[in-house]
Write a protein that holds these residues in place. Structure first.
Motif, PDB file in Angstrom:
ATOM      1  N   VAL A  22       0.841  -1.195   0.000  1.00  0.00           N
ATOM      2  CA  VAL A  22       0.000   0.000   0.000  1.00  0.00           C
ATOM      3  C   VAL A  22       0.881   1.252   0.000  1.00  0.00           C
ATOM      4  N   TYR A  23       2.017   1.175   0.672  1.00  0.00           N
ATOM      5  CA  TYR A  23       2.895   2.349   0.802  1.00  0.00           C
ATOM      6  C   TYR A  23       4.285   1.870   1.204  1.00  0.00           C
ATOM      7  N   GLU A  24       5.282   2.605   0.725  1.00  0.00           N
ATOM      8  CA  GLU A  24       6.659   2.281   1.089  1.00  0.00           C
ATOM      9  C   GLU A  24       7.499   3.540   1.048  1.00  0.00           C
ATOM     10  N   ASP A  25       8.362   3.711   2.040  1.00  0.00           N
ATOM     11  CA  ASP A  25       9.422   4.726   1.939  1.00  0.00           C
ATOM     12  C   ASP A  25      10.685   4.122   2.545  1.00  0.00           C
ATOM     13  N   ASP A  26      11.675   4.944   2.835  1.00  0.00           N
ATOM     14  CA  ASP A  26      12.946   4.391   3.320  1.00  0.00           C
ATOM     15  C   ASP A  26      12.812   3.702   4.676  1.00  0.00           C
ATOM     16  N   ASP A  27      11.828   4.132   5.458  1.00  0.00           N
ATOM     17  CA  ASP A  27      11.731   3.673   6.849  1.00  0.00           C
ATOM     18  C   ASP A  27      10.639   2.646   7.100  1.00  0.00           C
ATOM     19  N   ILE A  28       9.533   2.761   6.376  1.00  0.00           N
ATOM     20  CA  ILE A  28       8.359   1.941   6.699  1.00  0.00           C
ATOM     21  C   ILE A  28       7.736   1.339   5.440  1.00  0.00           C
ATOM     22  N   LEU A  29       6.942   0.299   5.688  1.00  0.00           N
ATOM     23  CA  LEU A  29       6.213  -0.368   4.605  1.00  0.00           C
ATOM     24  C   LEU A  29       4.805  -0.654   5.117  1.00  0.00           C
ATOM     25  N   ALA A  30       3.822  -0.489   4.230  1.00  0.00           N
ATOM     26  CA  ALA A  30       2.442  -0.859   4.561  1.00  0.00           C
ATOM     27  C   ALA A  30       1.944  -1.835   3.505  1.00  0.00           C
TER      28      ALA A  30
END
Ligand code: 5GP
Ligand code: ZN
Length: 115
Positions: A22-30
């Motif tokens: 659903v979402y991803e950046d350098d720190d977290i993933l959904a």
């Protein structure tokens, strides 16, 4: 990045196990929970391996705050307007099954399978 080679959520974060992201950046993933309890059931994880909430330190404050704030944005993007539940299970008495910190966010019209 700290990873645990036996950890299923580290493998999902590394793309070694597929997930419905659903979402991803350098720190977290959904990503969507594989066994949803509600019409929309997502999990937010830190990409860095943290076993449970019992292992958090003050240095993790911004990371956990980011997960909370992002969860609200994502539920809105997913069209959940009627509210939702946040759940974090910790340790054996908390019935934590996957030993990598994850924030459950469950919403959508009731009835739900559980909870
Ligand atoms: P816990 O009981 O540890 O709080 O929840 C673990 C959650 O992870 C469960 O809701 C379970 O359905 C979900 N889960 C376990 N393995 C996988 C997987 O491989 N992929 C996805 N998307 N979810 C998983
Ligand atoms: Zn992990």
């Amino acid at each position: 990045m700290s990873t645990d080679t036996n950890c299923i959520f580290c493998k999902i974060a590394a793309g070694q196990i597929p997930s419905k992201k659903v979402y991803e950046d350098d720190d977290i993933l959904a990503f969507h929970d594989i066994n949803p309890w509600a019409p929309v059931h997502i999990l937010l994880i830190p990409k860095r391996h943290i076993t449970s909430m019992q292992d958090l330190t003050p240095a993790d404050q911004a990371l956990l705050g980011k997960m909370m704030v992002k969860s609200t944005e994502l539920m809105a993007e997913l069209g959940v307007t009627g509210g939702y539940r946040h759940v974090i299970n910790t340790g054996p008495d908390g019935r934590q099954e996957v030993q990598h910190v994850h924030l459950h966010v469950m919403g959508g019209p009731r009835p739900w399978a559980k909870g």
